[in-house]
Design a protein around this motif. Structure first.
Motif, mmCIF file in Angstrom:
data_model
loop_
_atom_site.group_PDB
_atom_site.id
_atom_site.type_symbol
_atom_site.label_atom_id
_atom_site.label_comp_id
_atom_site.label_asym_id
_atom_site.label_seq_id
_atom_site.Cartn_x
_atom_site.Cartn_y
_atom_site.Cartn_z
ATOM 1 N N THR A 127 121.587 0.344 5.043
ATOM 2 C CA THR A 127 121.496 0.786 5.954
ATOM 3 C C THR A 127 120.274 0.373 6.497
ATOM 4 O O THR A 127 119.207 0.904 6.020
ATOM 5 C CB THR A 127 121.855 2.451 5.160
ATOM 6 N N LEU A 148 127.707 7.531 9.832
ATOM 7 C CA LEU A 148 127.226 6.212 10.345
ATOM 8 C C LEU A 148 128.327 5.045 9.671
ATOM 9 O O LEU A 148 129.922 5.663 9.142
ATOM 10 C CB LEU A 148 126.127 6.062 8.646
ATOM 11 N N ASP A 150 130.284 2.198 8.189
ATOM 12 C CA ASP A 150 130.480 1.407 7.240
ATOM 13 C C ASP A 150 130.078 0.632 7.055
ATOM 14 O O ASP A 150 129.739 -0.170 6.555
ATOM 15 C CB ASP A 150 132.358 1.341 6.545
ATOM 16 N N ARG A 152 127.118 -1.520 8.087
ATOM 17 C CA ARG A 152 125.725 -0.772 8.795
ATOM 18 C C ARG A 152 125.392 -1.705 9.382
ATOM 19 O O ARG A 152 124.467 -1.564 9.568
ATOM 20 C CB ARG A 152 125.049 -0.486 7.453
ATOM 21 N N ARG A 159 122.286 6.231 13.784
ATOM 22 C CA ARG A 159 120.833 5.606 13.888
ATOM 23 C C ARG A 159 120.679 5.702 15.484
ATOM 24 O O ARG A 159 119.684 4.932 15.618
ATOM 25 C CB ARG A 159 121.020 4.220 13.228
#
Length: 182
Positions: A127, A148, A150, A152, A159
């Motif tokens: 992440t 989020l 998966d 990342r 984010r």
């Protein structure tokens, strides 16, 4: 006179058949209208479909897959996969934090919620912060979620665009239909 009676009887039977046929057609059209109205309500209010356009949820959900989601979900929880609309674009993501939680993506690519390191055994990618879009830690307000993807490394998610409001979540994913065969 007998021919006239037979003719009259035949006309009455024909009229009865026409009336019965007319009633059947009206009944069919009424049932069809009810069915169409039910489908409009079901898929316009209760359920929705979304064809995934990217690999943000790879490997579980891939581009081209079709998702059926439930629009009326009241209790969203962490780990729920949701379809959301942010700034006019649709996304699919996994809820990792909810109202009142404090979220941090650390410099060493770790996810922390409320100061606790989150170990995600089924997420295969680090992440990463990937830029300075948010000032960490982020405290989620009432009705906010941190979502989020998966995958990342390549996902556009909280984010980048920050916390997601409850009103921006279109629904909770119920069923995945694989792109194979479409």
């Amino acid at each position: 006179m007998r021919k006239w009676a037979e003719k009259r009887e035949g006309e009455e039977r024909g009229g009865e058949e026409r009336n019965r046929l007319r009633e059947e057609i009206v009944m069919f059209l009424r049932n069809l209208a009810v069915m169409v109205l039910t489908l409009i309500v079901m898929f316009g209010v209760v359920f929705g479909f979304y064809r995934v356009s990217d690999n943000a949820m790879s490997p579980r959900v891939s581009a081209g897959d079709l998702l059926l989601y439930y629009r009326l979900e009241k209790q969203l929880r962490t780990q729920d996969v949701v379809v959301l609309k942010k700034e006019g674009k649709r996304y699919v993501g996994r809820i990792v934090a909810k109202s009142g939680d404090q979220v941090e993506v650390t410099e060493d690519a770790c996810l922390k919620v409320n100061g606790n390191l989150i170990v995600e055994t089924d997420i295969f990618y680090d992440t990463l912060r990937d830029g300075d879009y948010l000032d960490y830690p982020v405290t989620l307000g009432d009705g906010q979620y941190f979502v989020l993807g998966d995958f990342r490394i390549g996902a556009e998610d909280s984010r980048y665009f920050g916390p997601v409001e409850k009103s921006e979540i279109l629904g909770k994913v119920l069923i995945l239909f694989r792109r194979t065969g479409f």
